[in-house]
Design a protein around this motif. Structure first.
Motif, PDB file in Angstrom:
ATOM      1  N   GLY A  18      79.065  92.825  75.284  1.00  0.00           N
ATOM      2  CA  GLY A  18      79.291  91.380  75.278  1.00  0.00           C
ATOM      3  C   GLY A  18      80.695  91.006  74.846  1.00  0.00           C
ATOM      4  O   GLY A  18      81.311  90.095  75.408  1.00  0.00           O
ATOM      5  N   LEU A  19      81.220  91.708  73.836  1.00  0.00           N
ATOM      6  CA  LEU A  19      82.582  91.432  73.386  1.00  0.00           C
ATOM      7  C   LEU A  19      83.591  91.661  74.504  1.00  0.00           C
ATOM      8  O   LEU A  19      84.517  90.857  74.708  1.00  0.00           O
ATOM      9  CB  LEU A  19      82.913  92.320  72.188  1.00  0.00           C
ATOM     10  CG  LEU A  19      82.253  91.936  70.851  1.00  0.00           C
ATOM     11  CD1 LEU A  19      82.320  93.091  69.872  1.00  0.00           C
ATOM     12  CD2 LEU A  19      82.936  90.708  70.274  1.00  0.00           C
ATOM     13  N   GLU A  45      90.029  90.862  72.558  1.00  0.00           N
ATOM     14  CA  GLU A  45      91.075  91.879  72.625  1.00  0.00           C
ATOM     15  C   GLU A  45      90.640  93.166  71.929  1.00  0.00           C
ATOM     16  O   GLU A  45      89.839  93.166  70.995  1.00  0.00           O
ATOM     17  CB  GLU A  45      92.349  91.338  71.980  1.00  0.00           C
ATOM     18  CG  GLU A  45      92.956  90.160  72.748  1.00  0.00           C
ATOM     19  CD  GLU A  45      94.251  89.692  72.131  1.00  0.00           C
ATOM     20  OE1 GLU A  45      94.653  90.258  71.094  1.00  0.00           O
ATOM     21  OE2 GLU A  45      94.865  88.761  72.682  1.00  0.00           O
ATOM     22  N   ARG A  46      91.214  94.273  72.421  1.00  0.00           N
ATOM     23  CA  ARG A  46      90.855  95.599  71.910  1.00  0.00           C
ATOM     24  C   ARG A  46      91.074  95.694  70.397  1.00  0.00           C
ATOM     25  O   ARG A  46      90.232  96.234  69.663  1.00  0.00           O
ATOM     26  CB  ARG A  46      91.681  96.655  72.637  1.00  0.00           C
ATOM     27  CG  ARG A  46      91.385  98.082  72.189  1.00  0.00           C
ATOM     28  CD  ARG A  46      92.345  99.052  72.868  1.00  0.00           C
ATOM     29  NE  ARG A  46      92.153  99.045  74.313  1.00  0.00           N
ATOM     30  CZ  ARG A  46      91.315  99.853  74.944  1.00  0.00           C
ATOM     31  NH1 ARG A  46      90.592 100.731  74.253  1.00  0.00           N
ATOM     32  NH2 ARG A  46      91.212  99.813  76.255  1.00  0.00           N
ATOM     33  N   GLY A  68      91.028  93.396  68.131  1.00  0.00           N
ATOM     34  CA  GLY A  68      90.008  92.640  67.413  1.00  0.00           C
ATOM     35  C   GLY A  68      88.687  93.380  67.371  1.00  0.00           C
ATOM     36  O   GLY A  68      87.988  93.379  66.344  1.00  0.00           O
ATOM     37  N   ILE A  69      88.339  94.023  68.479  1.00  0.00           N
ATOM     38  CA  ILE A  69      87.083  94.786  68.522  1.00  0.00           C
ATOM     39  C   ILE A  69      87.153  95.978  67.572  1.00  0.00           C
ATOM     40  O   ILE A  69      86.198  96.274  66.849  1.00  0.00           O
ATOM     41  CB  ILE A  69      86.789  95.234  69.961  1.00  0.00           C
ATOM     42  CG1 ILE A  69      86.508  94.008  70.855  1.00  0.00           C
ATOM     43  CG2 ILE A  69      85.599  96.182  69.991  1.00  0.00           C
ATOM     44  CD1 ILE A  69      86.342  94.328  72.319  1.00  0.00           C
ATOM     45  N   HIS A  70      88.297  96.668  67.556  1.00  0.00           N
ATOM     46  CA  HIS A  70      88.448  97.810  66.654  1.00  0.00           C
ATOM     47  C   HIS A  70      88.354  97.376  65.195  1.00  0.00           C
ATOM     48  O   HIS A  70      87.719  98.057  64.366  1.00  0.00           O
ATOM     49  CB  HIS A  70      89.781  98.517  66.904  1.00  0.00           C
ATOM     50  CG  HIS A  70      89.805  99.317  68.169  1.00  0.00           C
ATOM     51  ND1 HIS A  70      88.692  99.929  68.683  1.00  0.00           N
ATOM     52  CD2 HIS A  70      90.819  99.613  69.039  1.00  0.00           C
ATOM     53  CE1 HIS A  70      88.993 100.562  69.797  1.00  0.00           C
ATOM     54  NE2 HIS A  70      90.278 100.382  70.040  1.00  0.00           N
ATOM     55  N   ALA A  71      88.967  96.235  64.861  1.00  0.00           N
ATOM     56  CA  ALA A  71      88.893  95.736  63.487  1.00  0.00           C
ATOM     57  C   ALA A  71      87.454  95.385  63.124  1.00  0.00           C
ATOM     58  O   ALA A  71      86.995  95.647  62.004  1.00  0.00           O
ATOM     59  CB  ALA A  71      89.792  94.513  63.329  1.00  0.00           C
ATOM     60  N   GLU A  85      89.796  86.742  62.406  1.00  0.00           N
ATOM     61  CA  GLU A  85      88.799  85.692  62.595  1.00  0.00           C
ATOM     62  C   GLU A  85      87.406  86.255  62.857  1.00  0.00           C
ATOM     63  O   GLU A  85      86.405  85.700  62.384  1.00  0.00           O
ATOM     64  CB  GLU A  85      89.214  84.772  63.748  1.00  0.00           C
ATOM     65  CG  GLU A  85      90.471  83.964  63.471  1.00  0.00           C
ATOM     66  CD  GLU A  85      90.805  83.023  64.619  1.00  0.00           C
ATOM     67  OE1 GLU A  85      90.027  82.972  65.597  1.00  0.00           O
ATOM     68  OE2 GLU A  85      91.843  82.341  64.531  1.00  0.00           O
ATOM     69  N   LEU A  86      87.315  87.349  63.604  1.00  0.00           N
ATOM     70  CA  LEU A  86      86.009  87.908  63.920  1.00  0.00           C
ATOM     71  C   LEU A  86      85.332  88.448  62.664  1.00  0.00           C
ATOM     72  O   LEU A  86      84.151  88.201  62.425  1.00  0.00           O
ATOM     73  CB  LEU A  86      86.136  89.013  64.975  1.00  0.00           C
ATOM     74  CG  LEU A  86      86.790  88.642  66.307  1.00  0.00           C
ATOM     75  CD1 LEU A  86      86.671  89.788  67.289  1.00  0.00           C
ATOM     76  CD2 LEU A  86      86.159  87.382  66.886  1.00  0.00           C
TER      77      LEU A  86
END
Length: 268
Positions: free
Chosen positions: A197-198, A204-205, A207-210, A240-241
């Motif tokens: 879903g992300l 962005e990559r 943000g997903i890794h964080a 933010e995520l």
């Protein structure tokens, strides 16, 4: 004037936009308001103090706004509010609020409720939410934007489901599901992040890794979850995520937080 089939019944007092289409054997109560461009295919029943936004597509045998399935309901003038561009498929049931809740059930814009889905009294559902076939949402449930509930899944009363979360098919969710989280199983456990879903939503990559790192920090260590959430929030002040997830946990609710099974957080 609305296009109303001769076999349909529209009570005096109902307010329909000029281009609304009401198909065969529909029944619309006196306190109903339906926005422009909406189509009720056939055999749709809408009652109560119900407002449906523009662009709704409602399919046969949907029951919208009728008395909630709460034995404490005593006829109080509660409401149901549905946003724009709702897709409501066959046999969907949606109930208004009660005095024991907020007196209103709210569904946001661009939501899809597929065949047989049920939304009980006093629920708050965000925008772009998908309830797949036969989903059961109990009373007082809150669902964030872009969440997806898989076919045949169920959410316990007072559960919170965060934005962009995914609940797997046939899962029974008893506890709160974090934003971006994925829960599966009966009873449901947190199985990681909703990575599909992300990616589909264009996150962005980096943000997903964080978010993945924060997930492991939250759920892979011993201790009190709310205390870990505060530590993770402090460690990622500009993400933010991560802040959305930690705020969801620290805010708390009536239910506990859905967590991973032993050892699964490290593999997320």
């Amino acid at each position: 004037m609305p296009d109303i089939h001769p076999t349909a019944f529209v009570a005096e007092g109902a307010r329909l936009a000029d281009d609304v289409v009401v198909g065969a054997f529909c029944a619309i109560g006196p306190h109903v308001e339906i926005g422009a461009g909406s189509v009720l295919r056939s055999h749709v029943a809408v009652d109560g103090r119900t407002t449906i936004g523009e662009g709704a597509q409602i399919f046969p045998f949907a029951s919208i706004g009728h008395q909630p399935q709460d034995l404490k309901y005593r006829g109080e003038p509660s409401r149901l509010v549905i946003g724009r561009n709702a897709l409501i498929r066959e046999n969907v049931t949606i109930n208004p609020g009660t005095e024991g809740g907020a007196m209103v059930t709210e569904i946001g814009d661009d939501c899809a409720l597929l065949a047989g889905a049920h939304v009980a009294h006093d629920c708050r559902i965000g925008n772009n939410v998908i309830l797949v076939n036969n989903v059961m949402v109990a009373g007082h449930v809150t669902i964030g934007d872009f969440a997806i509930l898989g076919g045949g899944s169920a959410a316990h009363q007072y559960v919170r489901i965060g934005a962009h979360a995914f609940l797997g098919g046939l899962a029974g969710l008893e506890n709160d599901l974090i934003p971006f989280g994925m829960a599966i199983g009966n009873r449901a456990h947190l199985a990681g992040l909703n990575l599909v879903g992300l990616k589909r939503r264009g996150f962005e990559r980096d943000g997903i890794h964080a978010l993945r790192r924060a997930f492991k920090e939250l759920f892979a260590e011993a201790g009190v979850l709310k205390a870990r959430a505060a530590e993770v929030a402090a460690a990622h002040p500009d993400d933010e995520l991560v802040q959305e997830v930690t705020a969801f946990i620290t805010a708390g609710g009536d239910r506990a937080i859905c967590t991973p099974r032993s050892g699964e957080a490290r593999a997320a």
